[in-house]
Design a protein around this motif. Sequence first.
Motif, PDB file in Angstrom:
ATOM      1  N   UNK A  89      43.086  94.974  26.643  1.00  0.00           N
ATOM      2  CA  UNK A  89      42.055  95.419  25.697  1.00  0.00           C
ATOM      3  C   UNK A  89      42.327  94.861  24.305  1.00  0.00           C
ATOM      4  N   UNK A  90      41.297  94.238  23.715  1.00  0.00           N
ATOM      5  CA  UNK A  90      41.359  93.735  22.335  1.00  0.00           C
ATOM      6  C   UNK A  90      40.209  94.337  21.529  1.00  0.00           C
ATOM      7  N   UNK A  91      40.415  94.395  20.221  1.00  0.00           N
ATOM      8  CA  UNK A  91      39.346  94.846  19.326  1.00  0.00           C
ATOM      9  C   UNK A  91      38.411  93.678  19.063  1.00  0.00           C
ATOM     10  N   UNK A  92      37.130  93.917  19.293  1.00  0.00           N
ATOM     11  CA  UNK A  92      36.114  92.898  18.994  1.00  0.00           C
ATOM     12  C   UNK A  92      35.812  92.982  17.491  1.00  0.00           C
ATOM     13  N   UNK A  93      36.613  92.243  16.720  1.00  0.00           N
ATOM     14  CA  UNK A  93      36.595  92.415  15.258  1.00  0.00           C
ATOM     15  C   UNK A  93      35.398  91.732  14.622  1.00  0.00           C
ATOM     16  N   UNK A  94      34.823  92.401  13.621  1.00  0.00           N
ATOM     17  CA  UNK A  94      33.884  91.752  12.706  1.00  0.00           C
ATOM     18  C   UNK A  94      34.048  92.391  11.325  1.00  0.00           C
ATOM     19  N   UNK A  95      33.301  91.882  10.348  1.00  0.00           N
ATOM     20  CA  UNK A  95      33.494  92.284   8.948  1.00  0.00           C
ATOM     21  C   UNK A  95      33.190  93.758   8.711  1.00  0.00           C
ATOM     22  N   UNK A  96      32.375  94.353   9.568  1.00  0.00           N
ATOM     23  CA  UNK A  96      32.008  95.756   9.371  1.00  0.00           C
ATOM     24  C   UNK A  96      33.184  96.699   9.579  1.00  0.00           C
ATOM     25  N   UNK A  97      34.305  96.183  10.117  1.00  0.00           N
ATOM     26  CA  UNK A  97      35.494  97.017  10.268  1.00  0.00           C
ATOM     27  C   UNK A  97      36.287  97.127   8.960  1.00  0.00           C
ATOM     28  N   UNK A  98      35.895  96.355   7.937  1.00  0.00           N
ATOM     29  CA  UNK A  98      36.478  96.535   6.599  1.00  0.00           C
ATOM     30  C   UNK A  98      35.654  97.579   5.848  1.00  0.00           C
ATOM     31  N   UNK A  99      34.358  97.320   5.731  1.00  0.00           N
ATOM     32  CA  UNK A  99      33.375  98.297   5.273  1.00  0.00           C
ATOM     33  C   UNK A  99      32.163  98.149   6.186  1.00  0.00           C
ATOM     34  N   UNK A 100      31.523  99.261   6.565  1.00  0.00           N
ATOM     35  CA  UNK A 100      30.427  99.177   7.539  1.00  0.00           C
ATOM     36  C   UNK A 100      29.302  98.242   7.121  1.00  0.00           C
ATOM     37  N   UNK A 101      29.087  98.071   5.812  1.00  0.00           N
ATOM     38  CA  UNK A 101      27.964  97.257   5.347  1.00  0.00           C
ATOM     39  C   UNK A 101      28.308  95.769   5.271  1.00  0.00           C
ATOM     40  N   UNK A 102      29.557  95.426   5.474  1.00  0.00           N
ATOM     41  CA  UNK A 102      29.951  94.025   5.328  1.00  0.00           C
ATOM     42  C   UNK A 102      29.528  93.211   6.536  1.00  0.00           C
ATOM     43  N   UNK A 103      29.252  91.956   6.262  1.00  0.00           N
ATOM     44  CA  UNK A 103      28.916  90.999   7.306  1.00  0.00           C
ATOM     45  C   UNK A 103      29.459  89.639   6.894  1.00  0.00           C
TER      46      UNK A 103
END
Length: 691
Positions: A118-132
């Motif tokens: 299992x890995x985390x499917x990381x994207x920018x919203x994991x820093x702040x929800x509104x980030x992309x």
Amino acid sequence: MRIIKLIACVIVCLIFCSCTGAQAVDYDITDYLNSFTAMDFKTMYSFVKAPDGIDETAFIQKYNDIFTGLGVEQIVIENLSEPGETGEFAYTATYKTKEYGDFTNVFKLKTTLDKNECFVAWDYSLIFPEMEKGSRVRVQTLNAARGEIFAADGTILAANAYADTIYMDTSKVQNIASVTEAVCPIIGKTNTQVVQMFNDALEDEIQIVTLGAFFADELTDEQKQNILGVPGLGIDDKMYTPIRDYPLGEYAAHILGYTGYYEQDALPEGYTIYDKAGLSGLEAAYETQLRGADGKIIYIEDRWGSNIKTLYEVPLKQGEDLRLALKTELQKDAYNALRCYLEKGEMGAVVVMDASTGYVEAITSYPSYDNNLFTFGISDEVWESLTSSESKDPLFARATQGQYPPGSAFKPFTATAALEDGAISPETAFTGQINDNVWVPDDEGWYWKGITRIDDSAGSPLKLHNALVSSDNIFFAFAALKLGESPFMEYMQRIGMEQAVPFDLPVKKANLVKTTTQLDKWLLATMGYGQGELLVTPLQLASMYTAFANGTGDMLEPILVQKLCRQNGLEYDVVSEKQTSVWVENGVPSRSLNILQPILRDVIENGTGRAARISGVDIAGKTGTAEIGDDKSREISWFVAYWENQDYDRLVVVMVDTAAQEGAVKFDIAKELLDPQSHSDESEPEPDEEQ
């Protein structure tokens, strides 16, 4: 047929069981979250599948930039949900910071499988929800503008401005030799220095380099043309070098002061060595109000530069403007009068007040200095010229910081103390023996020399009226001795003679008797006519005389800063406003006031103040002179005068420090300010060119 159906059911069950086994994969993100809360972003990256373009270095850099910029000290994970059927989690993360408080958000985290791991499917919203992708967190300081200072008529006295700044745009420089040839003679740098600045800027990828800053109109048209004719050179007057501009220069330098930088070891809390601050005058006294408070905003900016969510905000507070009671032309008249009538090496001060309100309409000291000298930092040579003994200390604010013996200008207050106690009355006649204008009191235990006076112009019998009109020292020494030590000291203490009058600028306190001195009859007698160890500032004496000038007997608190105002968007709000305030209530009680007012009028009509008479203007007042120095070669000479029956209660105090017998210039100075006809914009006396 039934057997076929049974086999089919078994197959379906096996398939179902197989699927059920796959769904039972352990969606474990514990290690990811542990490394996240530890802010171990390198380890954290090993548990994620990041999108294209985000390698380990970029991942770590992104987190470090944001979390360091915010000053995140701790991360707390709460409310972690069970994984959904597809391995999706929800949790709350709080980023704790010292400066900005807590940032708390709810996050959605998806997982992905790679070889049953299992890995985390990381994207920018994991820093702040509104980030992309393409967005970033911005921390922006909102700089508050320093408040400005205005005279009563709206004339700006301390302004925010920009210097004319010669700059070099390294991307446009075609020939560095042409640059150095054009600017070095103007900016005071060598060719080598400018070439080095150019090379350093290229190495550091800096496009704009400022080369020198100048006051408006300091650069000639020819110089500007030569500079602008060289590719890569320019002149800016709107952005690069903010300065504080003082249009009145030496006319108001002691009032306004100047700004500069604190030394490292003297930094107040909240300041750095790069923060300009008020170092003297109103700039220092009202530093907190003028400075305002910078704001700050933290927000998520999208790839197009728009704020898509504000995370934290402290609105800026613009600095407050000071609106003074000062009258511009009157201030200039006061300084010009001192400059014109005083000789080289002589000093003085002037205070002009509205005695009905306490408003200080002019206050100046001579000599003065141009506070614009401090704009770009002062050279050792200029500092030496300002502080040398020959300069007579132009930085010294004599009107508020100078302590001087008041001389005969103090006699009305001795008279008030004696009248109120009943020690004398208007009919009390001096009964002692005077020989050659010297009186030796016959008080028991008197062993000092006699009390002297200039002449016998007061006549005989010597009473309050003719003694005050002729400024007779003997009568007021006599009155002080009749009054006695305790009543004299009690009254003087009540009217502030051991205090500093409250004011918008620091004021030295008055002095009655030095702490090391034993008060005796000799000292009491000399204090009666304004000498002894008495010391007072010109401003405080002016405030004391408001009791006579306003006709109420109340001594008013002098007011220089009338209002504090602040720009709020399109609104200009009054933050606070000073009202007329009594400093010493009933300082001159009505009985004494009624006795002394006609006498002070007669001082001007027939007495020592005759030289200040102005046709058609009713004036009352008092003169005073105190000899100073062991050889009595210098004198402090005073003239206090005020309008009667005019449009308002103008009060003028003049103090000059001159050679002995030269103090009569005080009358010329005062008349410039007391004559209602001498205050048009055009009427400014020209200074002596030799001065």
